[in-house]
Design a protein around this motif. Structure first.
Motif, PDB file in Angstrom:
ATOM      1  N   ASN A 103       1.083  -1.273  -0.073  1.00 61.44           N
ATOM      2  CA  ASN A 103       0.014   0.111  -0.104  1.00 61.44           C
ATOM      3  C   ASN A 103       0.870   1.202  -0.059  1.00 61.44           C
ATOM      4  OD1 ASN A 103      -2.389   1.522   0.113  1.00 61.44           O
ATOM      5  ND2 ASN A 103      -2.228   1.869   2.332  1.00 61.44           N
ATOM      6  N   VAL A 129      -0.267   4.710  -0.676  1.00 62.32           N
ATOM      7  CA  VAL A 129      -0.884   6.004  -0.152  1.00 62.32           C
ATOM      8  C   VAL A 129      -1.506   5.713   1.027  1.00 62.32           C
ATOM      9  CG1 VAL A 129      -2.688   7.596  -0.953  1.00 62.32           C
ATOM     10  CG2 VAL A 129      -1.256   6.413  -2.844  1.00 62.32           C
ATOM     11  N   CYS A 134      -3.955   9.000  -5.758  1.00 62.75           N
ATOM     12  CA  CYS A 134      -4.732   7.963  -5.476  1.00 62.75           C
ATOM     13  C   CYS A 134      -6.096   8.210  -6.039  1.00 62.75           C
ATOM     14  CB  CYS A 134      -4.649   7.780  -3.843  1.00 62.75           C
ATOM     15  SG  CYS A 134      -5.780   6.259  -3.683  1.00 62.75           S
ATOM     16  N   GLU A 145      -8.845   6.314  -4.949  1.00 61.07           N
ATOM     17  CA  GLU A 145     -10.060   5.823  -4.302  1.00 61.07           C
ATOM     18  C   GLU A 145     -10.597   6.980  -3.516  1.00 61.07           C
ATOM     19  OE1 GLU A 145     -10.547   2.632  -4.570  1.00 61.07           O
ATOM     20  OE2 GLU A 145      -8.508   2.232  -5.474  1.00 61.07           O
ATOM     21  N   ILE A 163      -9.391   7.130   1.654  1.00 70.14           N
ATOM     22  CA  ILE A 163      -8.275   7.039   1.964  1.00 70.14           C
ATOM     23  C   ILE A 163      -7.405   6.834   3.253  1.00 70.14           C
ATOM     24  CG2 ILE A 163      -5.736   8.231   1.815  1.00 70.14           C
ATOM     25  CD1 ILE A 163      -7.139   9.773  -0.573  1.00 70.14           C
TER      26      ILE A 163
END
Length: 674
Positions: free
Chosen positions: A551, A553, A571, A573, A576
């Motif tokens: 991972n 971030v 990122c 997503e 976070i």
């Protein structure tokens, strides 16, 4: 930014003022159009006041799918009638009858194969493995296109018009067609609502999978159960009401069209039976039904083995690879011509009731009369049966039918045409039950074992139980039990049919063998995790930490605007993770992407260097996974959690996170290894 926005507004206003006449030229009858829009808006408000707009889409889905099913059955019946009429007109000339019997289905399948592969190569086959993969969260946009729907509809008509010679059905492709209709209705619903919905595993596609079966047979309850067992690895409870509502609309429409076409006097079961109701079966017959389940389970294992073997041959043999990639039409014509030659009524077809269509085969096998019993002597006149038209015993005809159709159906599964494989195994199971039922009726009709009071047996009940048990064993489901009851309306045999299906499923599932649809998913390398778990014994034990990756971030709770900006830019997503510090990596929760954007705006407007935990809300993670959890467990948890992000932590330290895109890559890698 404000100045740029004002400049864009000025440009739009000036461009609008330059061409007012051109805009009015292409909008005639503006008053009438305004009135229509107003009435449509009022209609939408009235319909929305009764119930949600999506419920009208569910009803429309059931109705449209039933109309497609009726049109397909109508077209196929006309083509089958034309073939039978031409064959009867050539009576007296065996050579011409042979050419008519063989070339007619061969040309139809060659046309269907060539047309399907030229227009849309994704239209061949069943379609159920692909739909299952889409419902699991994997996007296959080509399988829901309008071209695919049109091609699959016409190609399936060509396949079904070949009759019982090819011995293929329509359940699988029709589930695929229903899913395509559902996808377009979902787009319509999204357009009406003016909102964006997630494409993967949406509720409309789940409902469409249930409607496909309901519209094929007019069986809504078994259609929903089929969707639960076969289509969805995790079925949400909220889907039950929409599935039953849409399936009921489709089944009712299908029955009404059948009634209006003159096929029946009232709404009734698709296959009419006349089983005795006073004493449907004797108590000790339960043992015979259990024996039938053992027989169906053993034969289903043989069939699944042959099916997996032929799939392997078509992927490895050079001749099959060349024919199925370059000469699909020629391959289909040759295979169908060979199968039709074997079923010619003046050759081996006279021992297999080859003149019957698939529907007539099932109707004859469900006949409650005892064909071989001594009760029906010369004083009782029976209508002539195709099963003993050659003068041979019905036992020999049924045994020969089972032997020939086993490998003929396996060979027909290699045809590159749109085709279903559920109805053939359903009819095959009915033949198994009929053979056992006729044997039991013949033995007990003499009254030498339990006396003359045991002289009345119903072979049709054994045929119905065999159909449900064998088809359920092949697909590893129990929905055929309910389908058999709904197709015939014989609820009196529900208990022995269920017992027979349970025994057959127990044998078919032993040894962790993949089902028919799982074998297709594995052969096509579709990333469907339940299929891969059955193909590889090591997959359920694969730890998540082995395939998760690193991972890269995260944010610490004291992060500033520079760190937040870097995280947003690197990122994509929505969630976070937030840790205590970069050194400890203790997971505190997550922060939403929208809140981070607001944090940056706040810092930009205030010109302050504030920390993340002072402005944003850190949401706690409700579900945490461990690196020791398996991929299968992660798939189950992510399916239940929907589109949320699941974080992986080892003793509180952040290790990574799992989302659908990440899980897709992991499963695709596992699929390539298998």
């Amino acid at each position: 930014m404000k100045s740029n926005f004002q400049e864009q507004e000025n440009q739009l206003e000036t461009s609008h003022n330059k061409t007012p006449l051109l805009l009015d030229q292409w909008k005639p009858c503006r008053g009438a159009r305004a009135i229509i829009k107003e009435w449509l808006l009022k209609l939408r408000l009235c319909l929305g006041a009764v119930c949600g707009i999506e419920w009208y889409c569910y009803a429309l889905l059931g109705i449209l799918t039933a109309i497609l099913s009726f049109l397909m059955d109508f077209s196929v019946n006309k083509l089958l009638g034309a073939h039978q009429w031409l064959y009867m007109k050539l009576e007296g000339n065996i050579l011409l009858q042979f050419l008519c019997w063989t070339l007619y289905p061969a040309c139809l399948c060659a046309f269907g194969s060539t047309f399907s592969n030229q227009m849309c190569p994704f239209s061949t086959g069943s379609g159920i493995p692909e739909v299952r993969t889409m419902l699991a969260g994997f996007e296959l946009p080509h399988y829901l296109s309008l071209t695919n729907m049109f091609t699959k509809f016409l190609g399936l008509i060509s396949t079904l018009a070949a009759g019982s010679t090819v011995f293929l059905g329509k359940v699988g492709p029709f589930v695929h067609l229903s899913t395509m209709v559902g996808a377009y209705l979902e787009n319509l619903f999204t357009l009406i609502q003016g909102s964006k919905k997630e494409r993967a595993a949406t509720e409309m596609l789940v409902v469409a999978a249930a409607v496909g079966v309901a519209s094929c047979f007019g069986a809504p309850i078994s259609g929903v159960l089929f969707s639960v067992e076969v289509m969805c690895s995790h079925f949400a409870v909220r889907h039950y009401c929409p599935c039953f509502f849409s399936a009921a609309c489709g089944a009712l429409t299908f029955h009404l069209f059948t009634l209006w076409s003159g096929d029946g006097e009232t709404v009734q079961a698709l296959f009419k039976t006349n089983f005795p109701t006073a004493l449907p079966f004797y108590p000790l017959e339960i043992l015979l039904f259990a024996l039938l389940g053992l027989l169906c389970g053993a034969l289903s294992c043989c069939y699944l083995f042959c099916h997996r073997w032929i799939l392997h041959v078509t992927k490895t043999n050079r001749v099959f690879i060349k024919m199925l990639t370059e000469e699909k039409g020629l391959y289909s014509a040759l295979v169908v011509f060979f199968l039709a030659s074997l079923t010619f009524p003046y050759s081996a077809g006279q021992y297999m009731a080859s003149k019957y269509t698939t529907k007539q085969l099932l109707s004859s096998l469900l006949d409650s009369r005892q064909w071989s019993s001594q009760v029906y002597n010369a004083t009782v006149q029976l209508e002539p049966l195709e099963w003993n038209s050659s003068g041979t015993s019905v036992f020999l005809s049924l045994a020969f039918f089972l032997f020939m159709k086993m490998w003929m159906l396996v060979l027909a599964c290699t045809l590159p045409v749109p085709a279903g494989y559920f109805m053939p195994v359903f009819v095959y199971g009915a033949a198994i039950g009929r053979l056992l039922g006729e044997g039991v009726a013949y033995v007990f009709s003499t009254g030498v074992i339990f006396g003359p009071q045991w002289a009345s047996f119903n072979p049709g009940g054994y045929a119905l139980a065999g159909a449900a048990a064998y088809s359920g064993a092949v697909t590893h489901t129990l929905s055929p039990v309910l389908l058999a009851v709904e197709l015939t309306g014989q609820f009196s045999h529900a208990v022995p049919i269920l017992l027979c299906a349970l025994v057959a499923n127990a044998i078919a599932r032993s040894g962790n063998r993949p089902s028919f649809y799982d074998a297709l998913s594995i052969s096509k390398r579709l990333p469907h995790l339940p299929s891969l778990a059955k193909a590889s014994s090591q997959l359920p034990s694969t730890p998540l930490g082995q395939v998760l990756g690193v991972n890269s971030v995260w944010l610490q709770k004291a992060a500033g605007p520079k760190e937040v900006k870097h995280a947003i830019s690197t990122c994509t997503e929505e969630q976070i993770p937030v840790v205590d510090t970069n050194e400890s990596q203790i997971l505190l929760g997550f922060v939403l992407r929208s809140e981070l954007l607001m944090f940056l705006r706040h810092c930009l407007n205030q010109s302050l260097e504030e920390h993340l935990d002072e402005v944003c809300c850190i949401h706690p993670s409700k579900v945490l996974l461990s690196p020791q959890n398996t991929v299968e467990e992660a798939h189950s948890m992510l399916s239940l959690a929907g589109g949320q992000t699941l974080f992986v932590a080892d003793k509180g330290r952040l290790v990574g996170h799992i989302t659908w895109p990440k899980l897709k890559l992991i499963i695709e890698g596992l699929a390539k290894e298998i």
